[in-house]
Write an enzyme that holds these catalytic residues in place. Structure first.
Site, PDB file in Angstrom:
ATOM      1  CG  HIS A 292      -4.246  16.866 -10.831  1.00 48.62           C
ATOM      2  ND1 HIS A 292      -4.836  15.821 -11.726  1.00 48.62           N
ATOM      3  CD2 HIS A 292      -3.034  16.800 -11.216  1.00 48.62           C
ATOM      4  CE1 HIS A 292      -3.716  15.239 -12.521  1.00 48.62           C
ATOM      5  NE2 HIS A 292      -2.681  16.140 -12.199  1.00 48.62           N
TER       6      HIS A 292
ATOM      7  CG  ASP B 286      -8.287  15.133 -12.335  1.00 51.34           C
ATOM      8  OD1 ASP B 286      -8.194  16.240 -11.878  1.00 51.34           O
ATOM      9  OD2 ASP B 286      -7.171  14.615 -12.450  1.00 51.34           O
TER      10      ASP B 286
ATOM     11  CB  SER C 277      -1.230  15.740 -15.114  1.00 41.74           C
ATOM     12  OG  SER C 277      -0.919  14.845 -14.490  1.00 41.74           O
TER      13      SER C 277
END
Length: 466
Positions: free
Chosen positions: A121, A151, A225
């Site tokens: 993402h 992911d 992230s």
């Protein structure tokens, strides 16, 4: 004379008391003697491991120093055309304004020649990807491959030097309560290190049950992230992925993809060009008090098998409905996330020792993982899978891949029409199966247009460009 006798007696008693107190407290066996062996032991003294926060107990500095140099800043640049529907409607104006959109995150260098792992993402939809190292040098990155389900994305930069990198640890061996560090770039604050403990393992936050996260209370915020979750030795045990929050900022829980899963995905992308998923060949669900009561069984932990897939490794090994899987190799299985998380570290044809309960007895059999007949790949928000025997018979085909789902917003209005269609060719290259299609699409840039020839549910052949 009588008074003298009384004084003598008092002096004698005082001396005896003093001598006794000395012997009791300071002699070789006294309470305060350094040679004294304690008669009673506190419960905490019976443990060899020290607990506490003092520097003598645990030191984060070495792990932090090793990791900050291998964690990078990831900049995702994409372009979006914004149109004015009022101008289009009244004046026929067809133009649009192109706007640059920038997203940021983190990544972890995993090899000295510039391979970087991050979250899917973080780089999804990117037209350009820029990597900034801890020493402020910047490089353009190439997207090597992604796995949207887990992911995970793999990037590559060509640096003019050997790069510092973080080595993979064994995420299966981490324990709840173990200290970990989260290293990343939250809010564009580079080289940020936070500490916490492993709060839980095998957390499933996805309805499909395919995910299996490490949960930690190390502070993670937007921008973290794709960053590193490392143990106190500096070994990579997870890729920080998301937080659980009502506000969008850290409130106590964060989640990471286990390093064993991330490593397997990366190796698959590098070796095969896509992710190789093996399957055990069983369907069912995890046990709890309610499920066990409904099934009429006493055991409340494990994975209950409700059906076994035909021609799967599970069927060939003799597993059947009603068996309860409690262990895979040396990994205990209490939930579906435990089972799926471990299987996600394996490939087709890998052998797994399955321990299960049948008729109250534990049994162990080797199971060779099958190739996932529903193995899928994704390109431009279109998820593809192999066609099955029914499709081949219905359309008289021996090749093709089926559109399983569509997440591309530009195709949202055509979702129902396209879902289930079978793609016959991509840019005039025959779509033989999902493996060949995945390799073909992996060579293409998502910004490029591709020409698809497909057959719809009514058997009509047509072509589109996306």
């Amino acid at each position: 004379m009588k008074r003298f006798s009384q004084l003598f007696l008092v002096a004698l008693l005082s001396g005896a008391t003093t001598l006794g107190a000395y012997k009791l407290l300071f002699d070789s066996n006294g309470v305060f003697s350094s040679n004294k062996s304690p008669i009673t032991t506190l419960a905490t003294e019976s443990y060899n491991k020290k607990v506490g926060l003092s520097p003598e107990v645990v030191d984060f500095t070495e792990a932090a120093e090793k990791t900050v140099h291998s964690v990078v800043h990831v900049k995702n640049v994409s372009y979006k055309t914004v149109t004015n529907p009022m101008l289009e409607y009244y004046y026929g104006y067809k133009g649009g304004q192109t706007q640059e959109q920038v997203g940021t995150g983190s990544g972890v260098i995993i090899s000295e020649d510039g391979y970087i792992v991050t979250n899917n993402h973080v780089v999804k939809g990117a037209s350009e990807i820029e990597i900034t190292l801890n020493n402020k040098k910047s490089y353009k990155a190439k997207l090597i491959g992604t796995d949207s389900k887990m992911d995970i994305a793999l990037l590559k930069i060509d640096a003019d030097e050997k790069l510092p990198y973080t080595t993979f640890g064994n995420s299966d061996s981490v324990k709840v309560g173990e200290w970990v560090l989260a290293v990343g770039n939250p809010y564009n604050l580079t080289s940020t290190v936070t500490a916490g403990i492993i709060s839980a393992k095998a957390r499933n936050l996805d309805a499909s049950g395919i995910q299996s996260f490490i949960q930690t209370d190390a502070a993670v915020n937007p921008g973290n992230s794709g960053g590193a979750l490392v143990n106190t030795r500096g070994d990579l045990v997870g890729i920080n992925t998301m937080i659980s929050s009502m506000t969008g900022s850290y409130v106590g829980y964060s989640f990471a993809v286990p390093s064993n899963i991330a490593r397997k995905i990366i190796e698959d992308i590098m070796e095969y060009g896509n992710v190789q998923r093996g399957i055990l060949g069983v369907e069912g669900g995890e046990l709890n008090a309610t499920a066990s009561r409904e099934l009429g069984i006493e055991q409340t932990e494990g994975f209950y098998i409700s059906s076994v897939s035909k021609n799967s490794g599970a069927e060939r090994s003799g597993l059947k409905k009603g068996d309860i899987i409690v262990k895979l190799d040396n990994q205990s299985i209490a939930t579906f996330a435990d089972l799926s998380g471990y299987i996600n570290t394996k490939r087709p044809n890998d052998k797994v020792q399955v321990t299960f309960v049948r008729d109250g007895n534990n049994r162990t059999v080797p199971v060779v993982l099958s190739k996932n007949e529903f193995f899928s790949t994704e390109f431009k928000g279109i998820e593809l899978e192999n066609i099955d025997a029914a499709d081949k018979k219905k359309f008289n085909l021996d090749y093709g891949v089926k559109i399983k789902s569509i997440s591309n917003e530009n195709l949202a209005q055509y979702r129902d029409e396209l879902k289930g269609n079978i793609i016959l060719s991509i840019d005039n290259v025959k779509a033989k199966d999902i493996e060949s299609v995945s390799k073909l699409l992996n060579k293409k840039d998502e910004r490029q247009s591709v020409r698809l020839e497909m057959i719809n549910k009514n058997g009509e052949v047509f072509r589109i460009i996306i």
